[in-house]
Every structure is written in C-alpha cells, then in structure tokens.
Design an enzyme around this catalytic site. Structure first.
Site, mmCIF file in Angstrom:
data_model
loop_
_atom_site.group_PDB
_atom_site.id
_atom_site.type_symbol
_atom_site.label_atom_id
_atom_site.label_comp_id
_atom_site.label_asym_id
_atom_site.label_seq_id
_atom_site.Cartn_x
_atom_site.Cartn_y
_atom_site.Cartn_z
ATOM 1 N N LEU A 45 1.338 -14.155 -2.280
ATOM 2 C CA LEU A 45 1.693 -13.881 -0.897
ATOM 3 C C LEU A 45 1.444 -12.386 -0.706
ATOM 4 O O LEU A 45 1.963 -11.562 -1.463
ATOM 5 C CB LEU A 45 3.160 -14.232 -0.647
ATOM 6 C CG LEU A 45 3.676 -14.249 0.790
ATOM 7 C CD1 LEU A 45 2.882 -15.213 1.649
ATOM 8 C CD2 LEU A 45 5.156 -14.625 0.810
ATOM 9 N N ASP A 46 0.627 -12.019 0.268
ATOM 10 C CA ASP A 46 0.222 -10.630 0.463
ATOM 11 C C ASP A 46 1.420 -9.697 0.572
ATOM 12 O O ASP A 46 2.470 -10.091 1.101
ATOM 13 C CB ASP A 46 -0.625 -10.489 1.723
ATOM 14 C CG ASP A 46 -2.040 -11.025 1.543
ATOM 15 O OD1 ASP A 46 -2.419 -11.321 0.409
ATOM 16 O OD2 ASP A 46 -2.757 -11.148 2.564
ATOM 17 N N PRO A 47 1.278 -8.446 0.121
ATOM 18 C CA PRO A 47 2.375 -7.474 0.266
ATOM 19 C C PRO A 47 2.856 -7.314 1.700
ATOM 20 O O PRO A 47 4.048 -7.088 1.935
ATOM 21 C CB PRO A 47 1.756 -6.171 -0.268
ATOM 22 C CG PRO A 47 0.719 -6.614 -1.243
ATOM 23 C CD PRO A 47 0.159 -7.878 -0.667
ATOM 24 N N ALA A 49 3.115 -9.575 3.849
ATOM 25 C CA ALA A 49 3.773 -10.809 4.287
ATOM 26 C C ALA A 49 5.148 -10.922 3.641
ATOM 27 O O ALA A 49 5.399 -10.401 2.549
ATOM 28 C CB ALA A 49 2.927 -12.017 3.922
#
Length: 304
Positions: A45-47, A49
């Site tokens: 999960l992207d930073p 997000a």
C-alpha cells in the site's frame, strides 16, 4: 545491544496503515511488537495511502497470495482542474482546465470507466522493465513503452463532489492503479485530475472497520496484541469449507489425495473434526480432494 527474542506467532493482523509509512515499515513495526518469527504483508500500500493492510504471521503467510489476488475497495479524493507528473501529490502540479461539467457528465464519465478496461501502468510505479523498476526510469527523465493491462472496475460511485474536489468509492480487481484511474477520469471530464488522497477500505472480505492502528497496537500488552490476531483461515472465509474425520484429516496433512463425495471446486478450505482445526487449502477434482497449501501438525496444534 540485546536482540529481541522471536517466537512462533500465527494469524492475521488487520492494520490501519498510517500516512507516510511504507508497507514494509508497518510490517516491521507490527512484527517487532508481536516478537513474531515469520511475517509478511499481502501486497504493498503506497506511503501516500492509508487504510487496510492485512499482515500475515506464521502459518498465515502460506495464504497471503489469496489476499493479494482479492478485489480491493478504496475511497479516493481527486483534485480536479490540475495534472500531476506522477498522478499524485508527489509530482509536479500543472494547471489543467477549470472544471465545467454537470452531474450527468460526471456520472457518464464514471460509467465509461466501470467494468473491464485497459489501464496503462504509470511511469512512477514498481513494475519492472528489463529488470529495472519504472520509477527508476521516471526519475532519470526517461519514459519507456508500457503495455496496457486488463483490469476490472466493479463499482465506481460518487461520494462527494464540490467544485474542484471529487471523492469516489472504487471496488476493483487486483493490479488497479487508482492514480491512473483518477487521471483517466480527469481526462474524460476534460479538466485533468490527480489523486490527492487514498484510503483502502477493504481487501476481499476483510474490512478496515475491523483494523487497528499502530499506535493502538503499541499501547496494548503483548497478550492483548496477540488477541488481535485473526486465524489464518480468515483469508479464505469466502471459500467453501470441507470438514474431514480425524483419520482422513491426518492423511490429508501428509499430502495424500482423498476421495470425497463433493462436486468439483477450484478452492476449498479444509478442517479436521475439532472446532478451529484448520488444515489448509485444496481443490476438488473428479471426486478427489487435492491439497494445495498445508499447515504443519505443529501449526494446527498451535491454532487449537
């Protein structure tokens, strides 16, 4: 420095990942708090997000791919009337066109991006080209050819719309880039858009409402932290279940095929006779139960 002793821990922790953390940051912190020997996450999960990040420990790591392959659900906030070089807030922001569309146009644009669609992966992504991540090329100012990928947007609902701010609720297949979806929606609206905020609210049957934050986890005692772990089979809860008698369960755990009076199934979760006696995953073909991923007898006993 004294090294923290690790121990066997089995289960799934539903974590509400904070903004700015990588998935690996979150995994490392949670693993340290639980002193777990073996751990893994179920896809990054992207930073930028926040939201649901299922973390697997011990026996549960054998089934992490199920969660990785599952559909995802997100709440995404889009900034309209601008474009970003990275499709999100980390890039260079340039003016687009002031939003000038009505509700019917917005709904039509959302409908056009719903269902099976082709999506071009963004340059700022971890996908590899000739063994090198696309973001490495992007940082060097090089744009390389990418192949569109077939994904499915199951639902794309409008949550809130105010002038240059749009909030959408998206349910999609794995491999979907919400940043790209935001930019594509902005293009269809003729104004441009970039992804301002993203929160994952569900992964398959798992929901962020049941997740815990890192800070809340850290505030618990070690037994309380362990009590937050869900059993490994929570990752497979949407699959049919099959329970075996004790003698058959023992043979199944050795990997032997078993005859069952069941219809063919591509995925089943298999249990022994005792409550919570999860044994592993399998499929049924031509009346035979064929093991796919098995727990060890020690792991089965630990879960009991």
């Amino acid at each position: 420095m004294t090294k923290t002793p690790r121990r066997p821990v089995h289960g799934v922790l539903l974590l509400d990942k904070p903004l700015g953390w990588t998935s690996q940051d979150a995994l490392s912190k949670a693993r340290g708090l639980l002193r777990a020997l073996k751990a893994g996450h179920t896809g990054t999960l992207d930073p930028l997000a926040t939201g649901l990040l299922p973390l697997c420990f011990g026996a549960a790591t054998k089934f992490s791919q199920v969660s990785l392959d599952a559909d995802k659900r997100y709440t995404a906030t889009l900034k309209l009337g601008e474009r970003s070089s990275t499709l999100d807030g980390e890039g260079t922001i340039t003016p687009g066109t002031p939003p000038a569309f009505d509700r019917a146009t917005l709904e039509a644009a959302c409908a056009a991006l719903t269902g099976p669609i082709e999506q071009l992966p963004p340059m700022h992504s971890a996908l590899k080209k000739d063994g090198r991540a696309l973001y490495d090329y992007a940082r060097a100012g090089i744009e390389v050819e990418r192949t569109p990928r077939r994904i499915t947007i199951h639902r794309l609902d409008i949550v809130e719309w105010q002038a240059d701010r749009l909030v959408i609720d998206v349910t999609c297949s794995k491999g979907t880039y919400i940043r790209t979806l935001a930019a594509d929606l902005g293009d269809r609206l003729g104004c441009g858009a970039w992804l301002q905020a993203l929160r994952r609210t569900a992964t398959g049957p798992l929901r962020v409402d049941d997740a815990i934050t890192i800070d809340a986890l850290a505030a618990l005692s070690e037994p309380e932290r362990e009590a937050r772990l869900l059993p490994p089979d929570v990752l497979l809860q949407h699959w049919p279940a099959l329970r075996l008698p004790d003698d058959e369960a023992g043979r199944f755990l050795t990997g032997l095929r078993r005859r069952v009076a069941e219809a063919d199934q591509s995925h089943v979760r298999v249990y022994g006779p005792q409550p919570r006696a999860f044994l592993g995953s399998a499929h049924i073909q031509a009346g035979e139960l064929i093991a796919d991923r098995l727990l060890s007898p020690q792991e089965v006993q630990a879960l009991l």
